[in-house]
Design a protein around this motif. Sequence first.
Motif, PDB file in Angstrom:
ATOM      1  N   ILE A 177       0.833  -1.196   0.000  1.00 27.60           N
ATOM      2  CA  ILE A 177       0.000   0.000   0.000  1.00 27.60           C
ATOM      3  C   ILE A 177       0.870   1.250   0.000  1.00 27.60           C
ATOM      4  CG2 ILE A 177      -1.798   1.286   1.227  1.00 27.60           C
ATOM      5  CD1 ILE A 177      -2.556  -1.391   2.589  1.00 27.60           C
ATOM      6  N   LYS A 178       0.603   2.171  -0.909  1.00 32.73           N
ATOM      7  CA  LYS A 178       1.278   3.463  -0.893  1.00 32.73           C
ATOM      8  C   LYS A 178       0.545   4.365   0.092  1.00 32.73           C
ATOM      9  CE  LYS A 178       2.357   7.600  -3.518  1.00 32.73           C
ATOM     10  NZ  LYS A 178       1.587   8.624  -2.824  1.00 32.73           N
ATOM     11  N   PRO A 179       1.169   4.711   1.202  1.00 34.15           N
ATOM     12  CA  PRO A 179       0.490   5.557   2.188  1.00 34.15           C
ATOM     13  C   PRO A 179       0.105   6.907   1.594  1.00 34.15           C
ATOM     14  CG  PRO A 179       2.430   4.536   3.148  1.00 34.15           C
ATOM     15  CD  PRO A 179       2.504   4.289   1.661  1.00 34.15           C
ATOM     16  N   GLY A 180      -1.158   7.291   1.826  1.00 30.55           N
ATOM     17  CA  GLY A 180      -1.635   8.578   1.325  1.00 30.55           C
ATOM     18  C   GLY A 180      -1.657   9.656   2.385  1.00 30.55           C
ATOM     19  N   GLY A 181      -1.343   9.292   3.638  1.00 29.76           N
ATOM     20  CA  GLY A 181      -1.235  10.276   4.706  1.00 29.76           C
ATOM     21  C   GLY A 181      -2.549  10.716   5.303  1.00 29.76           C
ATOM     22  N   TYR A 182      -3.653  10.036   4.960  1.00 27.54           N
ATOM     23  CA  TYR A 182      -4.964  10.457   5.470  1.00 27.54           C
ATOM     24  C   TYR A 182      -5.408   9.525   6.600  1.00 27.54           C
ATOM     25  CZ  TYR A 182      -9.938  11.643   5.639  1.00 27.54           C
ATOM     26  OH  TYR A 182     -11.192  12.032   6.058  1.00 27.54           O
ATOM     27  N   ASP A 183      -5.763  10.122   7.728  1.00 29.90           N
ATOM     28  CA  ASP A 183      -6.249   9.359   8.878  1.00 29.90           C
ATOM     29  C   ASP A 183      -7.632   9.835   9.300  1.00 29.90           C
ATOM     30  OD1 ASP A 183      -4.000   7.781   9.120  1.00 29.90           O
ATOM     31  OD2 ASP A 183      -3.011   9.101  10.565  1.00 29.90           O
ATOM     32  N   THR A 237     -10.913  16.133  -4.772  1.00 30.16           N
ATOM     33  CA  THR A 237     -11.909  16.505  -5.779  1.00 30.16           C
ATOM     34  C   THR A 237     -13.234  15.797  -5.551  1.00 30.16           C
ATOM     35  OG1 THR A 237     -10.168  16.893  -7.425  1.00 30.16           O
ATOM     36  CG2 THR A 237     -12.422  16.573  -8.242  1.00 30.16           C
ATOM     37  N   THR A 238     -13.182  14.491  -5.343  1.00 30.81           N
ATOM     38  CA  THR A 238     -14.409  13.699  -5.208  1.00 30.81           C
ATOM     39  C   THR A 238     -14.818  13.449  -3.759  1.00 30.81           C
ATOM     40  OG1 THR A 238     -13.249  11.561  -5.173  1.00 30.81           O
ATOM     41  CG2 THR A 238     -13.804  12.498  -7.344  1.00 30.81           C
ATOM     42  N   GLY A 239     -13.870  13.627  -2.834  1.00 27.01           N
ATOM     43  CA  GLY A 239     -14.150  13.337  -1.431  1.00 27.01           C
ATOM     44  C   GLY A 239     -14.023  11.863  -1.091  1.00 27.01           C
ATOM     45  N   SER A 240     -13.649  11.033  -2.073  1.00 26.59           N
ATOM     46  CA  SER A 240     -13.523   9.598  -1.820  1.00 26.59           C
ATOM     47  C   SER A 240     -12.249   9.297  -1.039  1.00 26.59           C
ATOM     48  CB  SER A 240     -13.524   8.826  -3.137  1.00 26.59           C
ATOM     49  OG  SER A 240     -12.420   9.201  -3.939  1.00 26.59           O
ATOM     50  N   VAL A 241     -12.277   8.181  -0.320  1.00 24.44           N
ATOM     51  CA  VAL A 241     -11.126   7.719   0.445  1.00 24.44           C
ATOM     52  C   VAL A 241     -10.844   6.286   0.019  1.00 24.44           C
ATOM     53  CG1 VAL A 241     -10.147   7.357   2.743  1.00 24.44           C
ATOM     54  CG2 VAL A 241     -11.832   9.184   2.383  1.00 24.44           C
ATOM     55  N   TYR A 242      -9.566   5.956  -0.151  1.00 27.69           N
ATOM     56  CA  TYR A 242      -9.221   4.635  -0.674  1.00 27.69           C
ATOM     57  C   TYR A 242      -7.802   4.262  -0.264  1.00 27.69           C
ATOM     58  CZ  TYR A 242      -7.151   7.787  -4.094  1.00 27.69           C
ATOM     59  OH  TYR A 242      -6.453   8.815  -4.693  1.00 27.69           O
ATOM     60  N   LEU A 243      -7.456   3.007  -0.504  1.00 29.81           N
ATOM     61  CA  LEU A 243      -6.086   2.534  -0.376  1.00 29.81           C
ATOM     62  C   LEU A 243      -5.492   2.417  -1.775  1.00 29.81           C
ATOM     63  CD1 LEU A 243      -6.492  -0.340   2.255  1.00 29.81           C
ATOM     64  CD2 LEU A 243      -5.856   2.047   2.669  1.00 29.81           C
ATOM     65  N   ASN A 244      -4.303   2.942  -1.954  1.00 30.35           N
ATOM     66  CA  ASN A 244      -3.603   2.890  -3.229  1.00 30.35           C
ATOM     67  C   ASN A 244      -2.751   1.623  -3.235  1.00 30.35           C
ATOM     68  OD1 ASN A 244      -3.042   3.993  -5.697  1.00 30.35           O
ATOM     69  ND2 ASN A 244      -2.221   5.913  -4.884  1.00 30.35           N
TER      70      ASN A 244
END
Length: 209
Positions: A32-38, A54-61
Motif C-alpha cells: 500500500i502506498k500511504p496517502g497520509g490520510y487518517d 476533488t471527489t471526497g472519496s477515500v481509498y487505499l492505493n
Amino acid sequence: MAGAWNDYNDAESQTSYDLIPKGTIVPVRMTIKPGGYDDPSQGWTGGYATHNDTTGSVYLNAEFVITEGPFAKRKVWSLIGLLSLKGPEWGNMGRSFVRGILNSSRGLSDKDKSPEAQAVRRINGFSDLDGIEFLAKIDVGTDANGDPKNEIRFAVAPNHKDWETYQKNGGVWKPGVPAAGTNAPVSVSTSTSAEAQSAPSSNRPSWAQ
C-alpha cells in the motif's frame, strides 16, 4: 556502468507488456502506498488511506506484484475503496474484497464461520494488509484516458473453483506463509471505473515506476 549523461546508446531498451488475459489466476503480494490520510473514528490510522480532494472519496492505493508463473514480477495497480460520497457501495465492495484477501491468504473457505476463521478476518490496522500474499483473479478495466489496464478486484479462496484449477495447473504458491520481510495479514472495495477516473494517478503513478 552507465555512459555519459547525454549518451543513451547504452541504455536498456524499453519493455512493452501486453495485458494479462482477463480471468488469469496468479499469486500476488500487495503493498500500500500511504496517502497520509487518517480518520481515527473510522479506524483509519497509520497514514495508509488516501483522500481525493476533488471527489471526497477515500481509498487505499494498492500495488500487486505477481510472485510466480509466466507473469512473475509484473505489477498491477488498483484502488481499494473505503468511502464514497455517492453512497456505501464502493466501501462495501472494498470490505468484501479485503474479506476475500484474508480468506485467500490463510486458505479459509468463505463459508467458514468458526471462531478461528473469524479471528483471522479481523485486523489491527491497514498495516496488516501491507505485504499480504493471496491468490488473485486478473481483471481488465480502463484508466483515466479510457485505455485498457489490468486490475485486481477478486481474491480466490479455497471454496472457489479457480482455487482447484490453479493447483491442477501446477501452481506452487500456498496460503498461510507470508514471504520473508513482509508483515502478516488484515477494511475496504476496488475502485469502479468512475471513481478511479476521478482519482489522481489512476494508472501507473510515479511512486510505482
